[in-house]
Write an enzyme that holds these catalytic residues in place. Sequence first.
Site, PDB file in Angstrom:
ATOM      1  N   ASP A  52       0.863  -1.182   0.000  1.00 42.79           N
ATOM      2  CA  ASP A  52       0.000   0.000   0.000  1.00 42.79           C
ATOM      3  C   ASP A  52       0.898   1.231   0.000  1.00 42.79           C
ATOM      4  O   ASP A  52       1.755   1.381   0.881  1.00 42.79           O
ATOM      5  CB  ASP A  52      -0.902   0.006   1.232  1.00 42.79           C
ATOM      6  CG  ASP A  52      -1.938  -1.108   1.191  1.00 42.79           C
ATOM      7  OD1 ASP A  52      -1.959  -1.863   0.204  1.00 42.79           O
ATOM      8  OD2 ASP A  52      -2.726  -1.212   2.154  1.00 42.79           O
ATOM      9  N   ASP A  64     -15.438  -3.893  -1.839  1.00 49.31           N
ATOM     10  CA  ASP A  64     -15.159  -3.711  -0.419  1.00 49.31           C
ATOM     11  C   ASP A  64     -16.502  -3.656   0.298  1.00 49.31           C
ATOM     12  O   ASP A  64     -17.368  -2.862  -0.077  1.00 49.31           O
ATOM     13  CB  ASP A  64     -14.389  -2.413  -0.179  1.00 49.31           C
ATOM     14  CG  ASP A  64     -13.076  -2.362  -0.948  1.00 49.31           C
ATOM     15  OD1 ASP A  64     -12.528  -3.439  -1.249  1.00 49.31           O
ATOM     16  OD2 ASP A  64     -12.611  -1.256  -1.258  1.00 49.31           O
TER      17      ASP A  64
END
Length: 245
Positions: free
Chosen positions: A11, A132
């Site tokens: 990330d 998500d």
Amino acid sequence: MSSFIVYPAIDIRDGKCVRLQQGDYSQETIYNDSPLEVAKSWEEQGGKFIHLVDLDGAKAGHPVNDAIIGAIAANANVPVQVGGGLRNLADVEKLLGLGVSRVIIGTAAINDHAFTEAVLAKYGDKVAIGIDARNGYVATHGWLNTSEVRAEDLAKELAAKGAETFIYTDISRDGMMQGPNVEGIVSMAKVSGKTVIASGGVTSLDDLLRLNVHSGSGVGGAIVGKALYTGNIDLSEALQALGQK
């Protein structure tokens, strides 16, 4: 259906390799100043595919760390997939042009159906749909908002429009080291009839083995982030246990 792949996650925020807790930008841990170094490390340990998230891009709505992403794609000898802020065809084409193997469409999959259909029609298996979910409902904009659309309904709809790969994240599990939502992941694979990559909560080798059991049912792999950085999972050992080394 594809064989089970472990995707080590990187990330990227402000050019660094970080992890957020449950997608909260105020709860950040910096693990390395060089995402490229981390990518090379995962490759050296046997990683077959690297998962990149442009956290700044997810918030901004367009790629921000594309120079770093391009450097990783150019220097890694394994494919990379990238998500974070991809909301138009030009940005998708830009990343694919940098050598990215697969792009991940997240927020736009629910907010911009025309774009999502266009990108699926044009690039097909070079696209993964990132779903998500919070309590079964789709969350968008870097998890800042929760919609009224059920995650499984969205997967079914997009599978009918050409989506071949889904990345399913249960936000309540992400970064919490509590184990993945195996039931939800398997259910999404069955409902969509497509490959689902598990994301969020993979904490141990046992979690990977539990998911791998369902590889014949469409669970195509797992994204592993925090557990690799904390040492809870050793990538090389995990791949060996999964029979991939």
